[in-house]
Design a protein around this motif. Structure first.
Motif: not given
Length: 617
Positions: A481-486
């Motif tokens: 998963f990839i975290r939003g904001g990056y």
């Protein structure tokens, strides 16, 4: 007795106050400033690595390498364990079973690969006088750990035949001796790095011969529960003498004291950034080397424990860390090894290694389907190496962790504090492996943030935030998963980093709820010494907001960056369909970008801009 951990589970969940994440980072930065910030690894050392104690001969080694290549499995580094040596003697190679080894290593280099040799910290004393240079030169220079009399060398037994003596790396003369031998051996085997093992130091005689004196140093009133006999168990007598004092006080420094000289010797020998992997470590070891989590077992619990060890060593300032993928001791199983290959694809130090007498377990051994799944997961790793490399840059410069727990990023989240089944690369990339036999799903905890599925680009439902959700994990998939904001830089993968570094770049822009994201890319030639200190590198900062992607060049000291080519930009989380895209005021063809409403994914292709201020709107 030194930091030598191969995966134990803490008895209690550590307690963390609700201080800001920035405060935690400041603490780590100050700590690294005191003990030494982690070394900057060579780019190739972030590729997948293969090893085995028990190849036996060069034909078995060649067949292993060939089948890895037949299945196109990404693979950068081949290790040589003690079976490459002549009778397990340091600074030799077996000219019968490994005939042609020097030439074969050159073949691997031509294919863009690298190789690592193992060296042990004990030298046999029982060869014919004048026939074994490492011992003869060591005797001449007086480099050994001595008995309590401070004169006669301490004697033990280990891998080499007969009795062995032990170099005292706290002695400056020993550093000279070790450096000279490493430089000479480079002319025999053209190695790229050195793996130092057994450097607690290990002694198979366990202090029984010649016998430790019965005194308060060797037999203190209190003996830790790890030993049921004496402090000399499996090592040297505590009253042995080193340059810095009694072994009782310097035992835990043995591996630490060997690591820095090996780092400098390897760097001098290769003329490139050093690779050193040490079994025994201490505070500050990360400045000159990496670590693997020791002789683990091919068991599901050991795979789980490796996450704990990896998180711990990042806090210890040793971010170049990993465990023996598929396990060192015992025979592995198909499913265990496959799940471990998926997890190990995201260790900072990613190496499959096992012990003599066990079945082969390289990812090409199990056949086409296993190889296909391993290849796919490793290709994800290779595609994200620019992001991982940038994390190591930040670790080297600022002392940050590379791999971190969810607690590290979400310090006020009570739920995150006990999680040891998932981890993050930096702040933005979550890995949630399968850790139980037969499982085809994983319960993943999603802290309060915007998250996207790596594979689909789908936004994780808001209802999952702050709770566990069951995520599908079929045998061919590890949840990511990839975290939003990056913003994560990526690069098209290949079978080696030598090849992948020539491929086009991309950016994965994962937007937060405000429609913003930021990230950076560090880039240099990958293996030259002190590129950061000499400012021979490229550093870009990316920011996205209000429909605009901007690139700010913070450092432009590496001319190789002039050829950087971006051919894909993926934006996750757009709320409105883009009708037009411009690059520095120039309209981009409509067929050059696409938009997927169900996956809230937008992709801009053929973005062939080496550097500058790009905008999309």
């Amino acid at each position: 007795m030194g930091i030598r951990t191969w995966g134990y589970r803490p008895h209690e969940t550590p307690v963390c106050t609700n201080e800001a994440r920035e405060g935690f980072g400041m603490f780590l930065e100050q700590n690294r400033g005191a003990i030494g910030r982690p070394h900057m690894p060579a780019y190739w050392s972030l590729g997948f690595q293969l090893s085995r104690w028990g190849y036996g001969n060069i034909d078995v080694l060649k067949e292993t390498v060939n089948r890895m290549h037949r299945y196109d499995i990404p693979y950068d580094v081949q290790h040589l364990d003690i079976d490459y040596m002549e009778r397990r003697l340091d600074f030799t190679y077996d000219k019968e079973n490994f005939a042609g080894l020097p030439e074969y290593l050159q073949e691997l280099k031509k294919a863009g690969m690298h190789n690592i040799i193992i060296l042990d910290p004990f030298i046999t004393k029982d060869e014919e006088p004048g026939t074994y240079r490492p011992y003869d030169l060591g005797e001449e220079m007086g480099v050994w750990v001595n008995n309590s009399d401070g004169v006669t060398p301490a004697v033990g037994q280990a891998w080499p035949p007969g009795d062995s003596v032990f170099p005292d790396y706290t002695n400056p003369r020993t550093v000279e001796w070790w450096t000279q031998l490493c430089l000479e051996f480079k002319n025999v085997l053209d190695y790229d790095g050195i793996w130092i093992d057994m450097n607690e130091p290990s002694n198979f005689l366990q202090g029984q011969f010649p016998g430790c004196a019965d005194n308060d140093i060797n037999n203190p009133p209190y003996i830790p529960s790890i030993s049921d006999r004496s402090l000399a168990q499996k090592t040297l007598c505590p009253d042995s003498k080193t340059y810095l004092g009694e072994h009782y006080n310097t035992h835990s420094l043995f591996g630490w004291s060997q690591t820095a000289p090996t780092f400098h010797a390897a760097q001098q020998a290769t003329g490139k950034r050093a690779f050193v992997l040490s079994r025994s470590t201490f505070v500050g070891s990360g400045k000159h080397g990496g670590h693997w989590l020791g002789d683990n077992f091919s068991q599901w619990k050991d795979m789980h424990y490796s996450i704990i060890g990896m998180l711990e060593f990042n806090l210890f300032g040793i971010p170049y860390i990993g465990a023996d993928i598929c396990g060192f001791n015992y025979n592995t199983t198909y499913e265990l090894c496959l799940r471990w290959m998926q997890l190990g694809s995201f260790y900072p130090f990613s190496r499959n290694h096992n012990a003599e007498g066990n079945m082969e377990q390289d990812p090409a051994f199990f056949g086409e389907e296993f190889a296909k799944i391993s290849r796919a997961t490793l290709r994800i790793r290779y595609s994200l190496l620019p992001y991982l490399y940038t994390l190591f840059f930040e670790s080297h410069v600022h002392g940050n962790t590379v791999v971190r727990s969810l607690m590290h990023e979400f310090t006020s989240d009570q739920q995150s504090r006990g999680i040891d089944t998932a981890f993050l690369w930096g702040p933005a990339f979550m890995v949630a492996p399968v850790l139980e036999e037969g499982a085809r799903s994983v319960d993943v905890y999603f802290p309060e943030a915007t998250w996207f599925d790596y594979y689909t680009g789908y936004k994780v439902p808001s209802a999952w935030r702050g709770t566990y959700a069951t995520v599908a994990a079929p045998l061919n998939k590890i949840p990511l998963f990839i975290r939003g904001g990056y913003i994560l830089p990526e690069q098209a993968p290949a079978t080696t980093t030598t090849k992948s570094r020539l491929n086009p770049f991309g950016l994965i822009i994962a937007l937060n709820e405000q429609g913003e994201a930021s990230g950076s890319l560090f880039w240099d030639d990958g293996d030259s010494i002190d590129t950061i200190e000499n400012e021979n590198y490229f550093l870009a900062k990316y920011t996205y907001g209000a429909g605009n992607l901007k690139t700010e060049i913070l450092k432009n000291g590496y001319r190789g960056a002039d050829s950087l080519r971006y051919n894909k930009i993926t934006i996750l989380g757009l709320k409105l369909k883009p009708h037009a895209v411009t690059l520095n005021g120039r309209a981009i063809r409509r067929d050059a970008f696409s938009y997927e409403l169900n996956g809230v994914r937008a992709a801009l292709r053929d973005y062939e801009k080496s550097r500058g201020h790009g905008k999309s709107q």
